[in-house]
Design a protein around this motif. Sequence first.
Motif, PDB file in Angstrom:
ATOM      1  N   ASN A   1       0.771  -1.103   0.087  1.00 33.20           N
ATOM      2  CA  ASN A   1       0.118   0.055  -0.001  1.00 33.20           C
ATOM      3  C   ASN A   1       0.787   1.213   0.082  1.00 33.20           C
ATOM      4  N   LYS A   2       1.939   1.102   0.346  1.00 31.05           N
ATOM      5  CA  LYS A   2       2.837   2.333   0.662  1.00 31.05           C
ATOM      6  C   LYS A   2       3.775   2.816  -0.667  1.00 31.05           C
ATOM      7  N   ILE A   3       3.977   1.534  -1.485  1.00 28.07           N
ATOM      8  CA  ILE A   3       4.678   1.781  -3.019  1.00 28.07           C
ATOM      9  C   ILE A   3       4.022   2.857  -3.825  1.00 28.07           C
ATOM     10  N   PRO A   4       2.828   2.846  -3.976  1.00 25.03           N
ATOM     11  CA  PRO A   4       2.304   4.119  -4.841  1.00 25.03           C
ATOM     12  C   PRO A   4       2.634   5.475  -4.357  1.00 25.03           C
ATOM     13  N   THR A   5       2.380   5.335  -3.101  1.00 26.63           N
ATOM     14  CA  THR A   5       2.524   6.707  -2.401  1.00 26.63           C
ATOM     15  C   THR A   5       4.111   7.438  -2.600  1.00 26.63           C
ATOM     16  N   VAL A   6       4.946   6.357  -2.581  1.00 27.26           N
ATOM     17  CA  VAL A   6       6.253   6.892  -2.432  1.00 27.26           C
ATOM     18  C   VAL A   6       6.526   6.961  -3.895  1.00 27.26           C
ATOM     19  N   PHE A   7       6.354   6.307  -4.745  1.00 23.38           N
ATOM     20  CA  PHE A   7       6.949   5.823  -6.204  1.00 23.38           C
ATOM     21  C   PHE A   7       5.841   6.457  -7.226  1.00 23.38           C
ATOM     22  N   ILE A   8       4.461   6.322  -7.315  1.00 27.41           N
ATOM     23  CA  ILE A   8       3.685   6.820  -8.140  1.00 27.41           C
ATOM     24  C   ILE A   8       3.260   8.179  -7.922  1.00 27.41           C
ATOM     25  N   GLN A   9       3.004   8.725  -6.875  1.00 24.67           N
ATOM     26  CA  GLN A   9       2.420   9.809  -6.472  1.00 24.67           C
ATOM     27  C   GLN A   9       3.174  11.028  -6.885  1.00 24.67           C
TER      28      GLN A   9
ATOM     29  N   MET B   1       7.424  11.721   0.399  1.00 24.84           N
ATOM     30  CA  MET B   1       8.418  12.070   1.475  1.00 24.84           C
ATOM     31  C   MET B   1       8.087  11.718   2.924  1.00 24.84           C
ATOM     32  N   GLY B   2       6.843  11.980   3.249  1.00 23.34           N
ATOM     33  CA  GLY B   2       6.332  11.621   4.540  1.00 23.34           C
ATOM     34  C   GLY B   2       5.900  10.072   4.810  1.00 23.34           C
ATOM     35  N   SER B   3       5.564   9.668   3.669  1.00 21.29           N
ATOM     36  CA  SER B   3       5.254   8.126   3.652  1.00 21.29           C
ATOM     37  C   SER B   3       6.532   7.336   3.710  1.00 21.29           C
TER      38      SER B   3
ATOM     39  N   ALA C   1       8.184  15.455   6.914  1.00 19.43           N
ATOM     40  CA  ALA C   1       8.906  14.199   7.081  1.00 19.43           C
ATOM     41  C   ALA C   1       9.487  13.814   8.040  1.00 19.43           C
ATOM     42  N   PHE C   2      10.007  14.965   8.813  1.00 21.48           N
ATOM     43  CA  PHE C   2      10.819  14.826  10.222  1.00 21.48           C
ATOM     44  C   PHE C   2       9.673  14.754  11.004  1.00 21.48           C
ATOM     45  N   LEU C   3       8.536  15.327  10.941  1.00 19.90           N
ATOM     46  CA  LEU C   3       7.201  15.116  11.859  1.00 19.90           C
ATOM     47  C   LEU C   3       6.797  13.681  11.943  1.00 19.90           C
ATOM     48  N   ASN C   4       6.564  13.210  10.878  1.00 20.05           N
ATOM     49  CA  ASN C   4       6.122  11.877  10.491  1.00 20.05           C
ATOM     50  C   ASN C   4       7.113  10.738  11.124  1.00 20.05           C
ATOM     51  N   ALA C   5       8.371  11.006  11.036  1.00 22.93           N
ATOM     52  CA  ALA C   5       9.314  10.069  11.521  1.00 22.93           C
ATOM     53  C   ALA C   5       9.543  10.028  13.030  1.00 22.93           C
ATOM     54  N   ILE C   6       9.261  11.299  13.640  1.00 23.93           N
ATOM     55  CA  ILE C   6       9.519  11.413  15.292  1.00 23.93           C
ATOM     56  C   ILE C   6       8.310  11.013  15.810  1.00 23.93           C
ATOM     57  N   LEU C   7       7.435  10.731  15.098  1.00 21.86           N
ATOM     58  CA  LEU C   7       5.962  10.215  15.770  1.00 21.86           C
ATOM     59  C   LEU C   7       6.033   8.755  15.880  1.00 21.86           C
ATOM     60  N   VAL C   8       6.993   8.131  14.901  1.00 21.08           N
ATOM     61  CA  VAL C   8       6.716   6.510  14.685  1.00 21.08           C
ATOM     62  C   VAL C   8       7.132   5.992  16.191  1.00 21.08           C
TER      63      VAL C   8
END
Length: 434
Positions: free
Chosen positions: A58-66, A366-368, A235-242
């Motif tokens: 599910n993450k592949i299209p967001t990263v590569f296709i979007q 980038m966020g994904s 992207a930093f915000l997404n990563a720091i909440l993981v």
Amino acid sequence: MDKKTGYKEILKNYQYMKLLLAGLINRFGDSIDTIASAWLIYELTSNAMWSAIIFGVNKIPTVFIQPLAGAWIEGKKKKPIMVATDLVRAVCVAFIATGFLMGFLSSWMLVVVSFTISTAEAFRLPAGSAVIPKLLKKEEISYGTSMSTAIYTVVELIGMGIAAGIIALIGTAGAIYVDMVTFILSAGIIATIKIASDERRDINGNLQAYFVTLKQGFTYIAHNKVAMFLVLFAAFLNAILVPLNSLLAPLANEVIGSGAEMISIITVSSTCGMLVGTVIYPVLAKLIRKELFVISGGLCIGIYYLAVILVRPAYSSILFSYVYLTFMSFAMGIFISILSAFLQVVFIELIDEQYFARASSIMNAMGSVATPAMSVVVSLLAAWLPTAMIFIIVGAIDVLVCLYLVLSHTLSNILGCNNEDLGKEVSSYATQVK
């Protein structure tokens, strides 16, 4: 900002309210589908491996296709794309539900259909984002964004809350059919929206022109300091909440010495805080400088990581644990939502409209990427370090990054530029690419 601008004016914007209603229906269906799909995968495969595979697919299209889709969307009418992708998703979820109900659905089919749905979303999201500045005036964007975010959050909570009841009442397939209906309703509502100047230009099927458009989007992000900062900080915000999201159970058990009820307390409190923060953001935006939104939101996340660990001895008191973590999680939710709203609004206000779909698709990609990348890092750390130490490390890194942004005057230099300067940068770099 116009003093008359407020939530009442947004409610009078009939075309934007139709977009919001379509999004509300969509989010409700998705929230039910999130629970139903997870259960369907378990019922179909009885193997956690397939859940991980489908999540990754599910993450592949967001990263590569979007990012590629964003460039293509720039030259097209946005409304037909939104309608078409909603209908594609409706057909896909109908296939899943029917296949499961009739017994012909297999694991590989689920992977293929999930990929198709995510690909449709890779076109739908930038198209939907690009429509917002066409329906709202610049001074209305903060209120419109805050209203939609708050309503969507409430709807998602309601959907996830009643999902189990819907599954019990009409079965897993029935719950997924509900998601199908919401996609169809959303497409129907969007089809009635009147969007001024929906089409900017046409690439006319010229492959070379398409790649020039794509290159312009990446060049715009790479050379425009505001755009680059927004993308990297999101992207930093997404990563720091993981770590917080992925280690919530170990935090409750190992650090706090509690059970599943503490997970609920932290989750509900932070969600309530996010609702409050989303609603009050437009008011605060009139009073607070842009730099303060970034630094206060960023620091609050780091402080939360450190604060939940440093008072560990006091968790021997159950009352203190409940009150303290409720307050801290609520406060964190407020700051996260304010920071998130700020990033969305500034992105819409400052990014040139002709680059919007491309820039937003790159930002989402980038966020994904940041989320699974950070998940791998956290998994490796969890194999060697206790949860408390991971929280201290992540909290310290967050605080140090935010302090660097302040002391180096990076925020003032980046966010201090006005729209006119930004427009000059855009024109300059667009000319260079051409």
